[in-house]
Each structure stands twice: as structure tokens, then as C-alpha cells.
Design an enzyme around this catalytic site. Sequence first.
Site, PDB file in Angstrom:
ATOM      1  N   HIS A 273       0.858  -1.192   0.000  1.00 37.28           N
ATOM      2  CA  HIS A 273       0.000   0.000   0.000  1.00 37.28           C
ATOM      3  C   HIS A 273       0.888   1.234   0.000  1.00 37.28           C
ATOM      4  O   HIS A 273       1.968   1.232   0.588  1.00 37.28           O
ATOM      5  CB  HIS A 273      -0.891   0.020   1.242  1.00 37.28           C
ATOM      6  CG  HIS A 273      -2.065   0.922   1.082  1.00 37.28           C
ATOM      7  ND1 HIS A 273      -2.008   2.266   1.354  1.00 37.28           N
ATOM      8  CD2 HIS A 273      -3.307   0.674   0.633  1.00 37.28           C
ATOM      9  CE1 HIS A 273      -3.185   2.812   1.101  1.00 37.28           C
ATOM     10  NE2 HIS A 273      -3.996   1.880   0.659  1.00 37.28           N
ATOM     11  N   ASP A 331      -7.924  -5.257  -0.631  1.00 33.53           N
ATOM     12  CA  ASP A 331      -8.298  -6.079  -1.801  1.00 33.53           C
ATOM     13  C   ASP A 331      -7.964  -7.551  -1.660  1.00 33.53           C
ATOM     14  O   ASP A 331      -8.359  -8.344  -2.512  1.00 33.53           O
ATOM     15  CB  ASP A 331      -7.600  -5.522  -3.044  1.00 33.53           C
ATOM     16  CG  ASP A 331      -8.140  -4.143  -3.383  1.00 33.53           C
ATOM     17  OD1 ASP A 331      -7.348  -3.192  -3.479  1.00 33.53           O
ATOM     18  OD2 ASP A 331      -9.372  -4.024  -3.476  1.00 33.53           O
TER      19      ASP A 331
HETATM   20  C1  SDX Z   1      -5.959   0.275  -3.179  1.00 30.33           C
HETATM   21  O1  SDX Z   1      -4.134   4.737  -2.047  1.00 30.33           O
HETATM   22  C2  SDX Z   1      -5.200   4.107  -1.482  1.00 30.33           C
HETATM   23  O2  SDX Z   1      -5.672   4.431  -0.407  1.00 30.33           O
HETATM   24  C3  SDX Z   1      -5.744   2.951  -2.346  1.00 30.33           C
HETATM   25  C4  SDX Z   1      -6.792   2.077  -1.662  1.00 30.33           C
HETATM   26  C5  SDX Z   1      -8.093   2.830  -1.457  1.00 30.33           C
HETATM   27  O3  SDX Z   1      -8.879   2.406  -0.577  1.00 30.33           O
HETATM   28  O4  SDX Z   1      -8.381   3.760  -2.261  1.00 30.33           O
HETATM   29  O5  SDX Z   1      -6.328   1.581  -0.411  1.00 30.33           O
HETATM   30  C6  SDX Z   1      -7.150   0.888  -2.537  1.00 30.33           C
HETATM   31  O6  SDX Z   1      -5.632   0.648  -4.281  1.00 30.33           O
HETATM   32  C7  SDX Z   1      -5.117  -0.716  -2.398  1.00 30.33           C
HETATM   33  C8  SDX Z   1      -3.871  -1.193  -3.189  1.00 30.33           C
HETATM   34  C9  SDX Z   1      -4.353  -2.257  -4.165  1.00 30.33           C
HETATM   35  N1  SDX Z   1      -3.241  -2.617  -5.088  1.00 30.33           N
HETATM   36  C10 SDX Z   1      -2.680  -3.847  -5.020  1.00 30.33           C
HETATM   37  O7  SDX Z   1      -2.902  -4.674  -4.136  1.00 30.33           O
HETATM   38  C11 SDX Z   1      -1.730  -4.137  -6.157  1.00 30.33           C
HETATM   39  C12 SDX Z   1      -0.459  -4.779  -5.572  1.00 30.33           C
HETATM   40  N2  SDX Z   1       0.182  -3.741  -4.804  1.00 30.33           N
HETATM   41  C13 SDX Z   1       1.264  -3.023  -5.439  1.00 30.33           C
HETATM   42  O8  SDX Z   1       1.019  -2.719  -6.791  1.00 30.33           O
HETATM   43  C14 SDX Z   1       1.750  -1.893  -4.567  1.00 30.33           C
HETATM   44  O9  SDX Z   1       1.843  -2.347  -3.279  1.00 30.33           O
HETATM   45  C15 SDX Z   1       1.045  -0.567  -4.563  1.00 30.33           C
HETATM   46  C16 SDX Z   1       0.826  -0.010  -5.933  1.00 30.33           C
HETATM   47  C17 SDX Z   1      -0.256  -0.658  -3.840  1.00 30.33           C
HETATM   48  C18 SDX Z   1       1.978   0.361  -3.849  1.00 30.33           C
HETATM   49  O10 SDX Z   1       3.148   0.341  -4.658  1.00 30.33           O
HETATM   50  P1  SDX Z   1       4.454   1.064  -4.212  1.00 30.33           P
HETATM   51  O11 SDX Z   1       4.139   2.472  -3.886  1.00 30.33           O
HETATM   52  O12 SDX Z   1       5.577   0.792  -5.159  1.00 30.33           O
HETATM   53  O13 SDX Z   1       4.751   0.315  -2.884  1.00 30.33           O
HETATM   54  P2  SDX Z   1       6.014   0.515  -2.101  1.00 30.33           P
HETATM   55  O14 SDX Z   1       6.726   1.796  -2.418  1.00 30.33           O
HETATM   56  O15 SDX Z   1       5.648   0.288  -0.693  1.00 30.33           O
HETATM   57  O16 SDX Z   1       6.982  -0.682  -2.658  1.00 30.33           O
HETATM   58  C19 SDX Z   1       8.141  -0.902  -2.018  1.00 30.33           C
HETATM   59  C20 SDX Z   1       8.733  -2.137  -2.659  1.00 30.33           C
HETATM   60  C21 SDX Z   1       8.989  -2.021  -4.137  1.00 30.33           C
HETATM   61  O17 SDX Z   1      10.047  -2.941  -4.403  1.00 30.33           O
HETATM   62  P3  SDX Z   1      11.597  -2.376  -4.471  1.00 30.33           P
HETATM   63  O18 SDX Z   1      11.616  -1.350  -5.566  1.00 30.33           O
HETATM   64  O19 SDX Z   1      11.910  -1.811  -3.108  1.00 30.33           O
HETATM   65  O20 SDX Z   1      12.430  -3.605  -4.788  1.00 30.33           O
HETATM   66  O21 SDX Z   1       7.830  -3.257  -2.524  1.00 30.33           O
HETATM   67  C22 SDX Z   1       7.500  -3.741  -3.829  1.00 30.33           C
HETATM   68  C23 SDX Z   1       7.759  -2.615  -4.781  1.00 30.33           C
HETATM   69  O22 SDX Z   1       8.047  -3.169  -6.063  1.00 30.33           O
HETATM   70  N3  SDX Z   1       6.084  -4.097  -3.785  1.00 30.33           N
HETATM   71  C24 SDX Z   1       5.606  -5.300  -4.061  1.00 30.33           C
HETATM   72  C25 SDX Z   1       4.221  -5.195  -3.864  1.00 30.33           C
HETATM   73  N4  SDX Z   1       3.905  -3.956  -3.477  1.00 30.33           N
HETATM   74  C26 SDX Z   1       5.074  -3.267  -3.431  1.00 30.33           C
HETATM   75  N5  SDX Z   1       6.213  -6.435  -4.459  1.00 30.33           N
HETATM   76  C27 SDX Z   1       5.397  -7.505  -4.660  1.00 30.33           C
HETATM   77  N6  SDX Z   1       4.057  -7.496  -4.467  1.00 30.33           N
HETATM   78  C28 SDX Z   1       3.431  -6.355  -4.094  1.00 30.33           C
HETATM   79  N7  SDX Z   1       2.142  -6.340  -3.931  1.00 30.33           N
END
Ligand code: SDX
Length: 396
Positions: A273, A331
Site C-alpha cells: 500500500h 483487496d
Molecule cells: C488500493 O491509495 C489508497 O488508499 C488505495 C486504496 C483505497 O482504498 O483507495 O487503499 C485501494 O488501491 C489498495 C492497493 C491495491 N493494489 C494492489 O494490491 C496491487 C499490488 N500492490 C502493489 O502494486 C503496490 O503495493 C502498490 C501499488 C499498492 C503500492 O506500490 P508502491 O508504492 O511501489 O509500494 P512501495 O513503495 O511500498 O513498494 C516498495 C517495494 C517495491 O520494491 P523495491 O523497488 O523496493 O524492490 O515493494 C514492492 C515494490 O516493487 N512491492 C511489491 C508489492 N507492493 C510493493 N512487491 C510484490 N508485491 C506487491 N504487492
Amino acid sequence: QTGMFTYDPGFLSTASCQSAITYIDGDKGELLYRGYPIEQLATNCDFLETCHLLLYGELPNTEEKGKFTKLVTNHTMVNEQMQFFLRGFRRDAHPMAIMTGLVGALSAFYHDSTDINNPEHRNISAIRLIAKMPTLVSMAYKYTIGQPYMYPRNDLSYAGNFLHMMFATPCEEYKVSPVLERALDRIFILHADHEQNASTSTVRLCGSSGTNPFAAIAAGVACLWGPAHGGANEAALNMLYDIQREGGVEKIGEFIKKVKDKNSSVKLMGFGHRVYKNYDPRAKLMQETCNEVLTELGLEKDPLFKLAKELEKIALEDEYFVSRKLYPNVDFYSGIVQRAIGIPVPLFTAIFALARTVGWIAQLNEMIGDPEYKIGRPRQLFTGSTKRDVQPLAKR
Ligand code: SDX
């Protein structure tokens, strides 16, 4: 220092706006709607009480709740012409493609509530959108399965009416199950608002131009569709189906390896998130709701739920997820419980949009209601060419 919360100056410098509606503490995993913890609202209130709270700042008393419920109920029908919009879509159109069109199309009918700068218009369009979203989502679903639309029923609750419009047919009575009705109502509460997420920011920016509320909410629907945002519930369930097809629990290790592989773009959908660096409080409530519904339906041994819990357990012990503070979000379990209710996967995000409509409108009305607001105009860090002269074609 604003009321009970202390913001660090750094936060405000990155904040896109000030708002009094929803508060999230990402480190603590805390979510408050107008100061009330989501856990208490999900347990002690229903969705329409939560809508009243988000829109007007207070939970309704008995009389206010009666009036608000009646107002919403009396706006659940849509103009009969709306059904002709649907005929333009292919039967296999994604429900979110249909919803993006239908919500925007509402602005063609309700001219007496399109002036966003008029407080009465803002209020009645809020009621109309909250009331009509379930009707539109069920029409999108019925259209894709070739069944006749079911009219809303004023004798049913908000969630009960939606279930009825989704699953009843003119041929036989459909009895709304109180367990599914309560579960769906709670799902709506958990998705109702979430501070300045991507789709809410889209609605604010779109609405800041003075466009009508229906068009601004249609922009939010379009943004929510993305798999990184509201589309994650559909993607999370499809991910569980894939792992199940590959062999289920025994294949979780292999899947996690793919996620951790730097060269793969595979994500653990429903995890991580932008704000929560702790457990999303909605995920816990969603898992509980999932448990209740599956137990009630005698599906507690549901292999997909078992797989999801095993996947969560393994991920939460794995350094890759722990070091990145990746926890289940709203989700992760919502797809399993919606599937148990009988909702088809492609409808999951449309239901997220149905529930989030009240948050979008509350945030939009808060912004427009502030006499200081201006049209949004984000700037950029320019990284392109410095100024240069055009050369004649022969010289290029
Ligand atoms: C919603 O913003 C809101 O409030 C949204 C929401 C709402 O109610 O409106 O809460 C609803 O959209 C929830 C999120 C739903 N999306 C997913 O579940 C999709 C999977 N999640 C990822 O795409 C991701 O976690 C995000 C998009 C939600 C956040 O992405 P970020 O900003 O890149 O997350 P981060 O900066 O914390 O990531 C840090 C690291 C990164 O790796 P490195 O570059 O450090 O190697 O963690 C990795 C990311 O690539 N990472 C994941 C991951 N989420 C982050 N790796 C694997 N699986 C994941 N789900």
C-alpha cells in the site's frame, strides 16, 4: 497541530490538500472516518449511516437516518432512457467500461443538479449518485448475462436491494439472505472512503474545473479500474485461481519466488500500500467477514480461502515482504467474500466504485464548499530540451 493530530511540516509540503473527512495512520494501521475507527463503524453502523457521516460530518440520529434512507431509496430508479446506453456495448464488455460510460451519462439527465457550485445541486447529486450506483452496476451485470434488468425495490435495504437487482429474475422470487446482506453492507463501509487515493485525487482535480458532479465521479470510476488501485481485488482473486490451478498451497513457494525475482513484474496482488506500512485495518475486517460468510454458507473449507490464508502467512514471514513492510490490503480478501456472495469476478471493481462513490462525493463537496478553492494545476520538474531553433526540413 490540527485538533487531535500533529502533522510534521514535511507531510504538509507533500500533501495535495487539507481535509477533515478521513484520517489514516499508515504506520499504526489506523483508519478513521470523521474520527470514528473503521472497526467500530463496520460493527455498529450500516452503510447509509456511514454515508451520512462522510457527507455531513456526523452519524445520523434515528429521525435523520429515517429521512436520509427514504431520500436515497426514492432516487434508486434511473431514467428509462439509460438502458439504451447499454445497448451500444458488446455483451462481453467489462463492467467497468460500462460503468465509466453510464456514470458520465447521468449528467445528460439531471440538469437540476449539475451546477457543482450550487450547494443544493451538490447535495441532490450526492443523493442521486449514492442511490443510483447499485442500479447501474446491476444493469451492467444483467446486460452482460443477457437477463432483463430488475427495478429497485423500496421495501429492501440498500444492500438487500442491490442483491435483489443483481440476482432476482422476473420468473421467480429471490429471497435476500440477511447474512449476505450484512456482509455486503460491511464491504460497502470498508470501501467508502480512503483519504487522497488516486481515484479521489482524480475526482478532486476533475471537479476543480467546475465540471458537473456526474462527470467528476465518472473520472474516479475510470481511475479506480486500474489493477494497482481498485482493480486489485479482481487481480488478487485471479492470482489465487492461477496458484490453485498450478497446484495450490504446494505451489506458493514457487509463486513467491517469481514475485521476488528482480526481473519479473509479478506482484502479490492485494498486498502492499502507498500509505499503510502496517496491516490495512480493512483487510482484517474483510478476513473476518469472509470467515463469517463462508462459515454461514458451510464453505469454511473453501480451498481458495485456505490458500489465501496460507499465502498471507508465508508472505508475512518472508524477508522480502517484511523488509518492504508489505501487508495485505483491503483487496486481498474482498474477492473471496464477494465470490462467496455469488458476485462474478469482473464485477468486483464495479462494487468498489459503488461503495467509493460516497467518499468521492464527500471529498469533492468538501473542496468545492471551500470558498478558497481554485482549479487544480499541478506543476512539473521539466527534464526536456533547452530552447532551440527549428531547422528547415532539408537541413534536419
Ligand atoms: C488500493 O491509495 C489508497 O488508499 C488505495 C486504496 C483505497 O482504498 O483507495 O487503499 C485501494 O488501491 C489498495 C492497493 C491495491 N493494489 C494492489 O494490491 C496491487 C499490488 N500492490 C502493489 O502494486 C503496490 O503495493 C502498490 C501499488 C499498492 C503500492 O506500490 P508502491 O508504492 O511501489 O509500494 P512501495 O513503495 O511500498 O513498494 C516498495 C517495494 C517495491 O520494491 P523495491 O523497488 O523496493 O524492490 O515493494 C514492492 C515494490 O516493487 N512491492 C511489491 C508489492 N507492493 C510493493 N512487491 C510484490 N508485491 C506487491 N504487492
